[in-house]
Enzyme design. Sequence first.
Site, PDB file in Angstrom:
ATOM      1  N   CYS A 279      -0.518 -21.441  32.838  1.00 21.82           N
ATOM      2  CA  CYS A 279      -0.131 -22.595  33.656  1.00 21.82           C
ATOM      3  C   CYS A 279      -1.020 -22.496  35.109  1.00 21.82           C
ATOM      4  O   CYS A 279      -2.165 -22.000  34.829  1.00 21.82           O
ATOM      5  CB  CYS A 279       1.548 -22.467  34.210  1.00 21.82           C
ATOM      6  SG  CYS A 279       2.020 -21.072  35.062  1.00 21.82           S
TER       7      CYS A 279
ATOM      8  N   ASN B  59       1.186 -19.095  37.559  1.00 20.71           N
ATOM      9  CA  ASN B  59       1.534 -18.083  36.866  1.00 20.71           C
ATOM     10  C   ASN B  59       2.736 -17.448  37.691  1.00 20.71           C
ATOM     11  O   ASN B  59       2.999 -16.256  37.402  1.00 20.71           O
ATOM     12  CB  ASN B  59       0.324 -16.740  36.648  1.00 20.71           C
ATOM     13  CG  ASN B  59       0.597 -15.907  35.541  1.00 20.71           C
ATOM     14  OD1 ASN B  59       0.309 -14.682  35.543  1.00 20.71           O
ATOM     15  ND2 ASN B  59       1.574 -16.284  34.603  1.00 20.71           N
TER      16      ASN B  59
ATOM     17  N   CYS C 121       5.467 -19.900  37.651  1.00 19.40           N
ATOM     18  CA  CYS C 121       6.915 -20.725  37.135  1.00 19.40           C
ATOM     19  C   CYS C 121       6.804 -20.788  35.687  1.00 19.40           C
ATOM     20  O   CYS C 121       7.545 -20.193  34.851  1.00 19.40           O
ATOM     21  CB  CYS C 121       6.696 -22.015  37.839  1.00 19.40           C
ATOM     22  SG  CYS C 121       7.182 -21.782  39.618  1.00 19.40           S
ATOM     23  N   ARG C 122       5.999 -21.737  35.329  1.00 16.30           N
ATOM     24  CA  ARG C 122       6.178 -22.065  33.638  1.00 16.30           C
ATOM     25  C   ARG C 122       5.593 -20.987  32.679  1.00 16.30           C
ATOM     26  O   ARG C 122       6.395 -20.956  31.679  1.00 16.30           O
ATOM     27  CB  ARG C 122       5.211 -23.402  33.515  1.00 16.30           C
ATOM     28  CG  ARG C 122       5.883 -24.420  34.377  1.00 16.30           C
ATOM     29  CD  ARG C 122       5.017 -25.878  34.345  1.00 16.30           C
ATOM     30  NE  ARG C 122       3.768 -25.429  34.988  1.00 16.30           N
ATOM     31  CZ  ARG C 122       2.686 -26.065  35.009  1.00 16.30           C
ATOM     32  NH1 ARG C 122       2.509 -27.366  34.602  1.00 16.30           N
ATOM     33  NH2 ARG C 122       1.546 -25.778  35.937  1.00 16.30           N
ATOM     34  N   SER C 123       4.518 -20.493  32.869  1.00 19.24           N
ATOM     35  CA  SER C 123       4.179 -19.475  31.864  1.00 19.24           C
ATOM     36  C   SER C 123       5.017 -18.174  32.007  1.00 19.24           C
ATOM     37  O   SER C 123       5.175 -17.778  30.798  1.00 19.24           O
ATOM     38  CB  SER C 123       2.505 -19.332  32.078  1.00 19.24           C
ATOM     39  OG  SER C 123       1.940 -18.842  33.228  1.00 19.24           O
TER      40      SER C 123
ATOM     41  N   ASP D  49       5.758 -29.516  36.474  1.00 16.46           N
ATOM     42  CA  ASP D  49       5.416 -28.078  37.244  1.00 16.46           C
ATOM     43  C   ASP D  49       6.780 -28.059  38.121  1.00 16.46           C
ATOM     44  O   ASP D  49       6.823 -28.837  39.021  1.00 16.46           O
ATOM     45  CB  ASP D  49       4.178 -28.239  37.940  1.00 16.46           C
ATOM     46  CG  ASP D  49       3.934 -26.922  38.833  1.00 16.46           C
ATOM     47  OD1 ASP D  49       4.891 -26.127  38.999  1.00 16.46           O
ATOM     48  OD2 ASP D  49       2.845 -26.466  38.697  1.00 16.46           O
TER      49      ASP D  49
HETATM   50  P1  4NP Z   1       3.440 -22.883  37.837  1.00 17.34           P
HETATM   51  O1  4NP Z   1       3.495 -23.589  39.238  1.00 17.34           O
HETATM   52  O2  4NP Z   1       1.817 -23.179  37.713  1.00 17.34           O
HETATM   53  O3  4NP Z   1       4.225 -23.357  36.789  1.00 17.34           O
HETATM   54  O4  4NP Z   1       3.473 -21.396  38.170  1.00 17.34           O
HETATM   55  C1  4NP Z   1       2.816 -23.598  40.184  1.00 17.34           C
HETATM   56  C2  4NP Z   1       3.136 -22.501  41.405  1.00 17.34           C
HETATM   57  C3  4NP Z   1       2.506 -22.184  42.296  1.00 17.34           C
HETATM   58  C4  4NP Z   1       1.628 -23.420  42.628  1.00 17.34           C
HETATM   59  C5  4NP Z   1       1.338 -24.418  41.990  1.00 17.34           C
HETATM   60  C6  4NP Z   1       1.941 -24.424  40.628  1.00 17.34           C
HETATM   61  N1  4NP Z   1       0.885 -23.398  43.951  1.00 17.34           N
HETATM   62  O5  4NP Z   1       0.351 -24.323  44.448  1.00 17.34           O
HETATM   63  O6  4NP Z   1       1.095 -22.287  44.627  1.00 17.34           O
END
Ligand code: 4NP
Length: 151
Positions: free
Chosen positions: A9, A12, A14-16, A120
């Site tokens: 994702c 790294n 949340c989703r993955s 997300d």
């Molecule tokens: P992820 O979510 O891609 O599912 O881990 C996010 C976590 C943090 C951020 C963006 C997406 N960020 O902008 O810090």
Amino acid sequence: MPRRILFVCLGNICRSPAAEGVMRVRLPGYDYDSAGTSGWHVGEPPYPPMRRAAAARGYPVDDLRARQFSPGDFDAFDLIVTMDDDNLATVEAMRPQGSDTRVLRCVDFLKDTVTDHVPDPYYTGDFETVLDMLEEAAAGLELAMKQAETG
Ligand code: 4NP
């Protein structure tokens, strides 16, 4: 035969990592890892609300630490599964010449839910929908793996 599966994702956190946590419980027998296309959260554990939501469903992910995706992952894994099309494009742009490692979208494994990405939760705040989709994807991934094994 795909045995090493990487979820990707953006952050790294949340989703993955949630995907990794769901799959290692629901579909054991494979080597899982996860990575982010960004390096924004390298070394961090998953986002606390994601950790709580995942743990509440029996998928503890406190042990995981964020890392950034790298071209070497094409060699290190048999299958790369991305959470959205931005992730997919970033990963594909790093594909080493000659690598035929498959890169698929997580939503490709959904049977009932029709959507083109895993939303997300860092922005939506909806961690439950992510877990719903990942649980549905676990069933689809299991089917795909069985089909890959039997030809
Ligand atoms: P992820 O979510 O891609 O599912 O881990 C996010 C976590 C943090 C951020 C963006 C997406 N960020 O902008 O810090």
